[in-house]
Scaffold this motif. Sequence first.
Motif, mmCIF file in Angstrom:
data_model
loop_
_atom_site.group_PDB
_atom_site.id
_atom_site.type_symbol
_atom_site.label_atom_id
_atom_site.label_comp_id
_atom_site.label_asym_id
_atom_site.label_seq_id
_atom_site.Cartn_x
_atom_site.Cartn_y
_atom_site.Cartn_z
ATOM 1 N N SER A 113 0.839 -1.197 0.000
ATOM 2 C CA SER A 113 0.000 0.000 0.000
ATOM 3 C C SER A 113 0.877 1.251 0.000
ATOM 4 C CB SER A 113 -0.912 0.000 1.228
ATOM 5 O OG SER A 113 -0.145 0.081 2.423
ATOM 6 N N LYS A 114 0.235 2.377 -0.261
ATOM 7 C CA LYS A 114 0.942 3.653 -0.239
ATOM 8 C C LYS A 114 1.457 3.952 1.155
ATOM 9 C CE LYS A 114 0.234 8.535 -1.468
ATOM 10 N NZ LYS A 114 -0.760 9.515 -2.005
ATOM 11 N N ILE A 135 5.777 2.872 -6.397
ATOM 12 C CA ILE A 135 6.770 2.406 -5.421
ATOM 13 C C ILE A 135 8.184 2.679 -5.907
ATOM 14 C CG2 ILE A 135 7.731 0.355 -4.309
ATOM 15 C CD1 ILE A 135 4.883 -0.745 -4.138
ATOM 16 N N ARG A 142 0.765 0.853 -9.124
ATOM 17 C CA ARG A 142 1.432 0.540 -7.861
ATOM 18 C C ARG A 142 2.942 0.385 -8.024
ATOM 19 N NH1 ARG A 142 1.419 -4.445 -4.115
ATOM 20 N NH2 ARG A 142 1.011 -5.571 -6.032
ATOM 21 N N GLU A 143 3.380 -0.379 -9.025
ATOM 22 C CA GLU A 143 4.806 -0.618 -9.199
ATOM 23 C C GLU A 143 5.548 0.660 -9.569
ATOM 24 O OE1 GLU A 143 5.607 -3.904 -11.776
ATOM 25 O OE2 GLU A 143 4.273 -5.266 -10.706
ATOM 26 N N PHE A 185 -1.411 5.766 -6.978
ATOM 27 C CA PHE A 185 -0.827 4.559 -6.415
ATOM 28 C C PHE A 185 -1.625 3.317 -6.769
ATOM 29 C CE2 PHE A 185 0.540 1.454 -3.371
ATOM 30 C CZ PHE A 185 1.876 1.764 -3.130
ATOM 31 N N ARG A 186 -2.916 3.341 -6.641
ATOM 32 C CA ARG A 186 -3.729 2.153 -6.888
ATOM 33 C C ARG A 186 -3.703 1.717 -8.349
ATOM 34 N NH1 ARG A 186 -9.280 3.031 -3.271
ATOM 35 N NH2 ARG A 186 -8.237 3.038 -1.219
#
Length: 241
Positions: free
Chosen positions: A194-195, A228, A224-225, A220-221
């Motif tokens: 998660s963030k 991050i 995601r990769e 982010f959702r």
Amino acid sequence: MRICTLVIFFFLGLTFMSFGQEVAASGPSKETAFPIALYKAATSQSQNLYNGRQYYVYDNRSEEHQFFEFRKWHNGVLMYDGQRFDSIPMLYDIFKDEVIIKHFNGDHILLQSEKIDYFYVDNHTFERLEAGKHINEQMRTGFYDVLYNGKTRTIVRRVKQRQEKIVDKMVIALYPQKNNIFVKKGDRYYGVGSKKSALNLFPEYKRELRKVLKDQKIKFRKNREVAIVTIVETYDKLARP
């Protein structure tokens, strides 16, 4: 006397002929030995590469499949048993965590995973990491996709699970994929999903990291990769001494 001399030469000739045949039968001559040695040296590496067991494609009629990204062959780079091989047609079976290459005769060859250092295919670099040696003890030994190879390393374990459903009295195989992301900070890897968990790894730079995601319009959702990797890469720049 003359007859005796002829008989001696006759038997000597037979002896030399017999000796010559034995030499020819025992091995190649000097003229042929060198090319054969060159051939063996040139093909020894490839013979080692193509010396695996045959791989049989399963669930080949299902719409979903067990491979990474594509079901079709893609050329890639392979570091196998200490040797690098380029432009090798390969498939990565995520469900079984196995690498398959295509033999010259069309057969599917299953490589020995413990001999693979890394392979590169479809713009992804997969490294084989051992639990307790390269990664945490509780993490599973196998191939990890290297997302970011900086000081704060980021890797992802891509897995597929096999599920079945019955349609018109036929068994259909499904392969949903799950990606587990790990960020290395210090000497250990931490799971990040998660963030909040990503930002908590770098509490002293939370404000700056949030701003980077906002400025680059990274959700982010949805990504995601990418999010991050952006967080980790930005942290490495901010924390640089």
